[in-house]
Design an enzyme around this catalytic site. Structure first.
Site, short mmCIF file in Angstrom:
data_model
loop_
_atom_site.label_atom_id
_atom_site.label_comp_id
_atom_site.label_asym_id
_atom_site.label_seq_id
_atom_site.Cartn_x
_atom_site.Cartn_y
_atom_site.Cartn_z
N ILE A 111 0.83 -1.21 0.00
CA ILE A 111 0.00 0.00 0.00
C ILE A 111 0.86 1.26 0.00
CG2 ILE A 111 -1.82 1.27 1.22
CD1 ILE A 111 -2.78 -1.43 2.32
N ASN A 154 12.52 -0.62 6.14
CA ASN A 154 13.64 -1.53 6.41
C ASN A 154 13.70 -2.62 5.35
OD1 ASN A 154 11.44 -3.10 7.09
ND2 ASN A 154 12.26 -3.81 9.04
N ASN A 155 12.90 -2.47 4.31
CA ASN A 155 12.87 -3.40 3.19
C ASN A 155 13.72 -2.83 2.06
OD1 ASN A 155 12.25 -4.90 0.89
ND2 ASN A 155 10.08 -5.11 1.41
N TYR A 199 -2.72 -9.35 16.01
CA TYR A 199 -2.58 -8.28 15.02
C TYR A 199 -3.62 -7.19 15.25
CZ TYR A 199 -3.23 -5.74 10.66
OH TYR A 199 -3.40 -4.74 9.73
N ARG A 230 -16.35 -10.72 3.66
CA ARG A 230 -15.43 -9.62 3.85
C ARG A 230 -15.79 -8.44 2.94
NH1 ARG A 230 -14.68 -12.13 7.68
NH2 ARG A 230 -12.75 -12.97 8.55
N ARG A 283 -10.49 -21.25 10.76
CA ARG A 283 -9.50 -20.87 11.76
C ARG A 283 -10.18 -20.06 12.86
NH1 ARG A 283 -5.49 -18.57 7.12
NH2 ARG A 283 -7.33 -17.23 6.92
#
Length: 340
Positions: free
Chosen positions: A17, A39-40, A154, A231, A295
């Site tokens: 994004i 940091n990528n 998360y 969703r 899940r």
């Protein structure tokens, strides 16, 4: 009005994004001074960004000293914070990793920004995961959220970030807007989701069609119309446009200290319905579908009420689910492999 020489820092701007947004705002206003912090070190994405005049600084949110140095060098007027660990399933199995990056990392960023001692707008990428399991069909920002609602670490990490940002904004020069993303998909070519390990449904569905590998559907026994999760999907273009519209709105409302907005389409689509749309996009290709047990951390339904965004800054959806799948297909067929 957004000033031509406004300094913009996009934290997490090498990611999906963040990189799409960097491209989007340069297209809207080429005079902006845009810098990406991450940091990528994905050299392909860095090269794409540099081609459109965007600089790159390497810094990890958990390296407080380095992050403070970088923020001081950039002197941003506006900060867009997209950096985070985002895999729900990984957060369940390694919660400390998520609290470390998403909560401590955000604290370090707030500290670095606050050290500048000047008015700064901060846009924070939150998540619909903060709502957890809810009985509401369309989730509004007015719903009272508690830490016990989160069905995974998360979501809890994002909820804690929102609490911290709200507390800090009240007594600082920050203006903070938290944007609760629902399910983001699509691409702004040549930018897209270069993460080879993404857990997002649509990228994995597209790759399953293209590579003719199995696609795993987790759960077909939810209390929904067809037994699969429902969703709310939103194109990454509409996410980027919402940020830009909100930025202009916040410039005209300097008294605002803290706000939250849902960013979704307001339309609920089941996983099986997504698969049916993808089958039409990829026809005559077939899908090797495998049903696996649901899940425990996946809520049955997550759909946004976006009335507040529509009323406040004229938010609107311009692309549908078929567009998202088609754009992802184009990205994976023509651009994804350039990074590898």
């Amino acid at each position: 009005m957004i000033g031509a020489k406004t300094r913009v820092a996009i934290v997490g701007g090498i990611g999906y994004i963040g990189s799409c947004f960097a491209s989007f705002i340069k297209e809207q206003n080429d005079k902006l001074i845009v810098t990406v912090i991450d940091n990528n070190k994905n050299n392909h994405v860095i090269k794409l960004l540099k081609k459109i005049g965007i600089e790159f600084y390497f810094a990890d949110l958990l390296d407080r000293h380095k992050l403070t140095e970088v923020i001081a060098a950039i002197q941003p007027d506006v900060v867009f914070h997209f950096a985070a660990k985002t895999s729900v399933s990984e957060s369940v199995h390694n919660p400390l990793k998520y609290f470390d990056c998403n909560v401590i990392g955000t604290l370090n960023l707030i500290s670095a920004i606050s050290n500048l001692q000047k008015p700064i707008k901060l846009f924070f990428a939150s998540s619909a995961a903060v709502y957890g399991q809810t009985t509401n069909s369309y989730i509004s920002e007015e719903i009272v959220i508690t830490e016990t609602q989160a069905t995974n670490p998360y979501g809890l990490s994002k909820f804690l970030d929102e609490l911290i940002l709200n507390a800090v904004a009240k007594n600082s020069q920050l203006q903070v807007v938290c944007l609760r993303f629902f399910n983001v998909a699509g691409a702004i070519l040549p930018f897209g989701n270069f993460n080879g390990n993404t857990t997002l449904l649509i990228p994995n569905l597209v790759k399953a069609f293209l590579k003719q590998t199995p696609f795993f559907l987790y759960g077909n026994d939810y209390a929904t119309k067809d037994g699969s999760c429902i969703r709310d999907y939103i194109h990454v273009y509409d996410i980027c446009n919402a940020h830009f519209l909100l930025w202009k709105w916040l410039n005209d409302h300097r008294q605002i200290k803290f706000e939250t907005f849902n960013l979704g389409s307001g339309i609920g689509t089941s996983n099986l319905e997504v698969i049916d749309i993808a089958k039409k996009v990829f026809y005559p290709s077939r899908l090797n579908l495998e049903i696996r047990p649901k899940r425990s951390w996946d809520p049955a339904i997550l759909v946004a009420n976006v009335a507040k965004a529509k009323q406040t800054f004229q938010f609107k959806i311009t692309r549908n689910l078929k567009d998202m799948i088609s754009d992802e297909r184009n990205f994976y067929e023509n651009f994804y492999n350039d990074a590898y």
